[in-house]
Scaffold this active site. Structure first.
Site, PDB file in Angstrom:
ATOM      1  N   LYS A 186     -14.208  12.486  34.627  1.00  0.00           N
ATOM      2  CA  LYS A 186     -13.538  11.046  33.762  1.00  0.00           C
ATOM      3  C   LYS A 186     -15.335  11.556  32.989  1.00  0.00           C
ATOM      4  O   LYS A 186     -16.250  12.302  33.063  1.00  0.00           O
ATOM      5  CB  LYS A 186     -13.540   9.786  34.271  1.00  0.00           C
TER       6      LYS A 186
ATOM      7  N   SER B 265      -5.199  14.794  32.819  1.00  0.00           N
ATOM      8  CA  SER B 265      -6.199  13.069  32.658  1.00  0.00           C
ATOM      9  C   SER B 265      -7.529  13.024  31.251  1.00  0.00           C
ATOM     10  O   SER B 265      -7.989  12.813  30.721  1.00  0.00           O
ATOM     11  CB  SER B 265      -7.151  12.561  33.354  1.00  0.00           C
TER      12      SER B 265
END
Length: 290
Positions: free
Chosen positions: A146, A74
């Protein structure tokens, strides 16, 4: 020199030679005993040293720096699968979280894990998994990594006429960290980041289950600031990829900085505006009493 003198001299030297021999033997014996004692002492102290080292490592991990394992794609190409990063757990005690920071946060009781793991079958396996997670050898089941795109009060939107994500109307040039071939976002969205929360996205947008995919959750996809563990600031493994993780220059745009300054000044301006009529009313009241 007579034969008697020679015999006397020989006799007088023998005790000295014998003494030297005895001293040498005693010295060698003492040295050997000392080595044995040192060896014995080392093995006795080794378990204590190991325990102290583990305790110190856990204290550092809990309060200062922790290693984390990257299990998914990701955040490619900024972070690759099997990378290990160090996370600074003190930095947000001295400054606020900024746009562009790569953060690790806990998704307990909120987001589902991007990578599913089987629960350990016995307590021993569970203990070793816990130790491995603590030292960044195995991934945590509910920890995410993230990039922060929006901070409290920001409006994050996709997309402008050129397909760019905007923050408070300011477009972001994400070429420096966006995964090659990915677009900033495929589906349009607009989100106002609530107080005490963050809007986060992965750099590999096409596979990242980030804020965009959690808009039906409490907070509209944003995450609580108090769930942030710290800022990932360096890749430490593999050595061939060891490097600092910087904040991209797109987040240093003067327009974004101005938006932050305006946001910080807004409460003060509102307070001042509300105080003026109160002061005027108070003065009139005092005059009327006179």
């Amino acid at each position: 020199m007579t034969s008697e003198d020679r015999e006397s001299g020989a006799t007088s030297r023998r005790p000295v030679e014998d003494e030297v021999g005895v001293v040498a033997e005693e010295t060698q014996k003492t040295t050997k005993d000392g080595k044995d004692k040192k060896k014995g002492s080392f093995w006795k102290e080794l378990p204590v040293l190991v325990v102290v080292a583990l305790v110190l490592a856990l204290v550092i991990k809990t309060f200062v720096i922790q290693a984390f394992y990257i299990p998914s794609e990701s955040m490619e190409n900024t972070l690759l699968v099997n990378d290990r990063v160090l996370v600074n757990k003190l930095v947000y005690r001295v400054r606020d979280i900024e746009r562009g920071d790569v953060v690790v946060f806990s998704g307990v009781d909120s987001w589902d894990g991007e990578v599913q793991f089987e629960e350990p079958s016995n307590p021993v396996t569970g203990f070793f998994r816990w130790v491995g997670t603590a030292f960044g050898v195995v991934p945590g089941e509910k920890d995410y990594i993230k990039r922060v795109i929006g901070v409290p009060g920001d409006t994050v939107k996709c997309c402008d006429a050129k397909g760019r994500i905007t923050v408070n109307g300011v477009p972001l040039d994400e070429k420096g960290y966006l995964y090659p071939g990915d677009v900033p976002a495929r589906d349009p969205f607009e989100a106002k980041v609530p107080p005490g929360r963050l809007w986060v996205m992965g750099d590999h947008r096409s596979v990242s289950l980030d804020s965009r995919l959690h808009t039906d959750d409490p907070g509209g996809g944003s995450i609580p600031i108090d769930k942030v563990i710290g800022r990932a600031f360096v890749i430490v493994w593999p050595f061939s990829r060891a490097e600092v993780i910087p904040i991209p220059s797109t987040f240093n745009q003067p327009a974004l900085k101005a938006a932050v300054a305006a946001g910080e000044a807004a409460p003060f301006a509102a307070g001042f505006a509300g105080a003026v009529p109160v002061v005027l009313w108070w003065r009139r009241r005092r005059r009327s009493r006179r």
